[in-house]
Structures are given as structure tokens and as C-alpha cells.
Design an enzyme around this catalytic site. Sequence first.
Site, PDB file in Angstrom:
ATOM      1  N   ASP A 287      -6.725   0.517  -1.680  1.00  0.00           N
ATOM      2  CA  ASP A 287      -6.128   0.575  -0.357  1.00  0.00           C
ATOM      3  C   ASP A 287      -6.339   1.999   0.160  1.00  0.00           C
ATOM      4  O   ASP A 287      -6.808   2.885  -0.569  1.00  0.00           O
ATOM      5  CB  ASP A 287      -4.642   0.156  -0.418  1.00  0.00           C
ATOM      6  CG  ASP A 287      -4.145  -0.346   0.916  1.00  0.00           C
ATOM      7  OD1 ASP A 287      -3.179  -1.107   0.946  1.00  0.00           O
ATOM      8  OD2 ASP A 287      -4.754   0.029   1.952  1.00  0.00           O
TER       9      ASP A 287
HETATM   10  C1  GLC Z   1      -3.650  -0.233   5.069  1.00  0.00           C
HETATM   11  C2  GLC Z   1      -3.045  -1.489   4.458  1.00  0.00           C
HETATM   12  C3  GLC Z   1      -4.055  -2.523   4.082  1.00  0.00           C
HETATM   13  C4  GLC Z   1      -5.203  -2.476   5.062  1.00  0.00           C
HETATM   14  C5  GLC Z   1      -5.915  -1.156   4.855  1.00  0.00           C
HETATM   15  C6  GLC Z   1      -7.067  -0.981   5.851  1.00  0.00           C
HETATM   16  O1  GLC Z   1      -3.008   0.892   4.556  1.00  0.00           O
HETATM   17  O2  GLC Z   1      -2.182  -1.314   3.341  1.00  0.00           O
HETATM   18  O3  GLC Z   1      -3.388  -3.795   4.090  1.00  0.00           O
HETATM   19  O4  GLC Z   1      -6.088  -3.554   4.834  1.00  0.00           O
HETATM   20  O5  GLC Z   1      -5.044  -0.050   4.959  1.00  0.00           O
HETATM   21  O6  GLC Z   1      -6.562  -0.882   7.141  1.00  0.00           O
END
Ligand code: GLC
Length: 746
Positions: A287
Site C-alpha cells: 500500500d
Molecule cells: C491508499 C489506500 C489503498 C489505495 C492506495 C492507492 O492509501 O489504502 O486502498 O488503493 O492507497 O491509492
Amino acid sequence: MKATKITIALLILSASAYSQKSAPKKIKPKAEFVAELMAKMTVDEKIYQTVQFTSDGTVTGPKTGDNYITRIKQGKVGSILNATGAKATREVQRINLESSRLKIPLLFGHDVIHGFKTIFPINLGMASSFDPKSVELAARDAAEEASSSGVHWTFAPMVDIARDPRWSRVSEGSGEDPYLGMQYGIASVHGFQGTDLSKYNTILACTKHFAAYGAAEAGRDYNTVDMSERVLRDMYLPPFKATVDAGVKTFMASFNEISGVPSTASKFLMRDILKGEWKFDGMVVSDYTGINEMIAHGFAKDEQDAGQLALNAGLDMDMVGAIYMNTLKKSYDEGKVSIAVINDACKRILDVKYDLGLFEDPYRYSDEKREKETLNKPQFLNDALDVANKSLVLLKNKNNILPLKKDQKIAFVGPLVIDEFHIIGSWAAIGDRNGFAVSVKEGVANVLGASAKTTFDQGVEIESTKRDLMAAAIANAKNADVIVAVMGERENMTGEAASRTNIDLPGLQKEFLGELKKLGKPIVLVLLNGRPLTIGWENENMDAILEAWWPGTRGGDAIAQTLFGMNNPSAKLPITFPRNVGQIPIYYNHKNTGRPYLGPTDPEQKYKSKYIDVDNSPLFPFGYGLSYTTFAYSNLKISAPQVKFNEKLKVTVDVANTGNYDGTEVVQLYVRDLVGSVTRPVRELKGFERVALKKGEKKSVTFEISSDDLKFYNIDMINTAEAGDFEVFVGGSSDADLKQSFELVK
Ligand code: GLC
């Protein structure tokens, strides 16, 4: 005749031309192609495939910030996040291919969570439909739009089991139940990926957040998770596993730790379970800066340590953290990561690029003509309405105040009654928030026309303490036959990093309802929100409550069509509504304890597992939802009193529509394993089916249960069913009381 032939010929020619434009040049089979490509790559080039940067883009397309472009020109990037738009992505891809020694295309990822341009209900809303077909349709339409706009990869489905509505991301998932979560995940993967990823209208799905992110202590986003391996495997992992079996090609690691190990560097999760037991051959992305955050977790001493821990644990791509870019080569030179793990990560990334057809035609998703023809297609807008109509949950309807009559004098009030911004919810990709979405006011006009005897007043704002609009709203309400209050949260009070300790209606909304209540008129409360709210007072004092979640681009139409009876609500709650925050976590598939409280009729009112100030029962249970009609269940039968491990048990029930409207009931099947080598939940959802019934109609519904459906992780942590006594319950909610018993025998 001749003209027709020419027309058909022209159509075929144009269609083939269209397909030829995106027709890929033929290249070698994947294994051979990727192996040959990797044989040419340097260690640096392999590492750079594991690097993802954000385009600093807004969802309407990337601002050309220089840092990611600079890094692309240096050949240091394998994927870009948040770049959208056929034109913009074509330009970024062009810059990349000009810089890439081996012409390796970039992978473009974006959060296409519940729609891309046409926005569907939030996932908690779609889960309320208990309709996997609707979930798949929404994902399919979203993939059509996103793939026409340069997006190769969506970071969805989010399948985090959530039992705590303080947690702001309950809105993004399918609630508290593993079985519903499995069906949701499977349908999403099928919708996004289709049956052939090489087609230009299919995109990579990404199952997230692996794992148990929704179990954050106190519902505080990113907080610590600590649970037994048994609870993890029985309750939180099944939806993840189901998506692997459905063919998902990517996973995303979660921010949280589980029992002391951040998921981002959890060998147990990624190497032992995902890539080992489950034989997942796709790619795992972190993430957003999840690798960097292991330093704050206290799990890595510095960035290089974090990077080698993550890569060795099976994390293939670094989202935005720049740690893999900056430290992996040094770790490799120092022998802290092997060429084998670098090759494994790189291969998994090249494999999915190959699957998408990007090596054959890197620009195939960046087609302005197709984008123009695809975004907000009328069919998608109709689908969004249909899915929204199936996602609205009727929680209360005293004296059948609903559906409303078109000739009634109706005062529409509330901070969200004219809203076109919040109604599409959080994580709404490039959904339009400037007037394109249908507000409740517009939806009502579409049903009633301009001549309606209706007024529209906000009365209060969502959160402020301003009272200056209240008087005018109350004045109009005085002249009405019925009041409809459209209230709820701001869209960004759910979604990421928005947990709340108080989940009442925010601001002065409840106070305003109290003032309206004094008028002595029936009040219908329509809720627009992303989580269960503590609405005990509202449930006591409102005549009807319709839970609309965030219903999307056509939300106002769905709400209006439901209020006036053109749509008979059929949805059910995918998550429990607590009476108050003190009950949380509260969920239907709980354990019995040694002193189960049997409620007010329990002869022992003291020494039981209960509170002295609130009943144990929730305000509204999992699986609950009303209709404008009524349904009666009868004649619950099982095919035999005993069933062997290799046999199936048939469970049949009759369901009748005993009311005055055609409707659809979500018939639910629950099972209880009475005794196990470890304690078992009092109920577990093992089947559901949407059954349409005309008024007066009766149908027989059949479910099948096998010993596979009864498996759990036993005292020896073996995933198996155990012989013994079981009960089955069938009904319209997790409170179903129609029961039969059977025995599973060796
Ligand atoms: C965010 C979220 C995740 C998302 C990623 C890209 O922090 O936790 O669900 O897909 O970053 O935006």
C-alpha cells in the site's frame, strides 16, 4: 438490397479496422517471451520494474509534475499510479518507451472502487443488494470505462471483513461476513478481469488489503491488529482466498501489523499462505509507502532494512515509497537480497504486463476515440440506477407510510436533499461531483414533474452549528402532509483515514429532526452515509427509515423511485447496526460464551454475558431489511436427518409474498455447528438467494450444504469439518428462527 450489402460491408470493415487498430502484433508465448526479456535485463532494470510512482495526478488526469517524469526518463519506473485519461497516459507511455532500453511498457494503476466515471453505490451499498450479479455488472462497466481511459489495473476489490463501524473504511468493503465477502470478491474479479485479460476492455483486479486491516483496534484506521491465527483464517482470509481461486492477478498488502508483524513484510501472509498454500502466481504491491512505514512500526531500522525485509517476504512492488528504487541494488550487492527474489518479483510484474497485451501494443488502452464513446454510456448510467435500486435498505416503515403518494404535499428537508457532491461517496475515481450526479431533489422532479406539491429546504448543514436555515424549513414543513428528511455524513467522513468515535448523525441534524417531530407529522428519514450510524433515537421517533448509503451517480433517481414505490426496496444489511458505540464490536456470527444471555425472558438476569444498561441485541442485525410487501416462510425441510462427509444435504423452504406489492426477498441460510474441538459461532451464513415474488405468489427455494461448507480450523489448526450435530436456519435476516437439525456423520 445492394445498399444493405454495402452498409454491412462498411460496418465489417470499420469494425475490423477498429479491432485491427488495437489488434496486437503476435509475440512469443508468455513464459518464453518473459524469460528472453529477463535474460537481457540488468539487475538494475529488474529492480526498476518493482518501482511505482504516483503521477501526482488528480483523478481527472495527471498534472505533469516533474519527479515521476524525470524518473521515467531515467528508466527507473515500472508502474504509475493515478495517471488517467487516454491522451495523458499515451503521452506518459510514449515518454517511457522512448527512455526504456528494452521497451518495457508502464503499468497504469488507479482506484476504480465502485465505478470510474459512472459511479455505482459504494461497496457497502452494493453488498446490501446480496446480488453478486449486480456487483459483477458494476465492475464490468467500470472496467469498460477505465480501460478506455488508459487504466490497466484497479486497486479493487477491497475484501476486508469489518465489524467496527467506527472504522472509516467499512464503506469500501462488503461488511462483516466471510461468505458474503467471498461472493463479493469473486464477482468483482470476474467483472474487472473478465475471461481474457488480453482484451482491451478488461483490467487487472487487486485484492486488498492483505490482511485483516478491518480489525484495527478501536476502529482507528491503520491501528494495531492482534488476533489468533484461527480467527484470521476462519473469518478474515476466506474472501482473499476466494479471489485467488477466481483468478485475481494482483494483491495489495495492508498497512497494519498482525500480532507484531506488519503485513508489508509478512512472510507468513505472502510467502507461506498466499504464494505457498494458495499457489498465487500474480503480483503483490505494497500500500502507499507501506514499506517506509515499517520504520515507524519499529520493524525496520532504516529504509534499506525495510526494503530487504519486504522483498524477502514476497512483496513485489513498492507503491510510491522509492525504497526499492533507492536501496535494493545495495542490498543485492551486500547479499541481503538474492537475484532469485529479484527475478521472482520482476517476473510476476512482467507476466501481468504480458497478460494485458501491453508488450504487443503498449497504447491499446489509451484510445481517445474509444474513451469518448465509452465514458458515461447511457447503458452504464441505467445499470448504475438498477444497482442503486437494489442497494437501498428499508429499515423501518411504520403504518406503511412508504411508498409516498404522488399527490401528497411533501416537505423535503435536510443537508443532503439537493446534494450532487457527496452522493457518489468516497473513492469515486473520476466521477463528476459538479452537477452530473442526480440529487434527491432532481430525482423527485424526474418522478413527479415540476407540478409537484413539494418544497425543498436544507434546514441545517451536515456538520455546522448554524441554525439560521431551520426556521424556513420548519415553516414549509408545517404545511406538508409528510416530511422527508435527507440526512447523513459528508462523503469524506468514511473512506481512508476518517474513523469516528461518535457515529451519531453529525452536527445539528438530530436536533433539527426533534424540531420537525414537534409538528406532529409523519417523518421519513433517508440516510446518506458510509457506515452504520447509532440511530436509536431516530428509530424511536421517525416513521420510516431508508438506508441509502452513497448510491452513486443515479442516487437521487433510485431514492425517489423507491420513495414513490416505482422500486420496492429489497436490500439487506451486510453489517450490524449497534445500539451504541459501547456495544462495538458487535456482529451476528459471534460465539455463545459459557453464560449466554437469553434476553429479557432469561430466568437468570444477573450472572450472564450482558450489559446492565443496554440489551445485547443490535439495533438492526446483519441480513435485516424490509420490503413494501411481506414475506412468509414455511415448510423448512432437509433431505435427510444425517449426511455423510461425501454427500450433500438439500434444504428447502417455501417463501410466499403475503403483502400488496410485487417484491424480492433475500432468502438466507445459516448453519450452526453445535459442538466442535474449538467453540463455533452461533450462526454462519452459508447461502443466500434473491427471490422475486409477485403479490400472492409462493416459491420453493432449495440450498445445498456439503461438508466443505462446514469446514473450520480445528484444535489442531487443520481446516476440516467435524462430525456432530448441526442446526440450519432459513429466513430474511440473521435472526431467522425457522430451524431444522441434522447430523454430519463419518
Ligand atoms: C491508499 C489506500 C489503498 C489505495 C492506495 C492507492 O492509501 O489504502 O486502498 O488503493 O492507497 O491509492
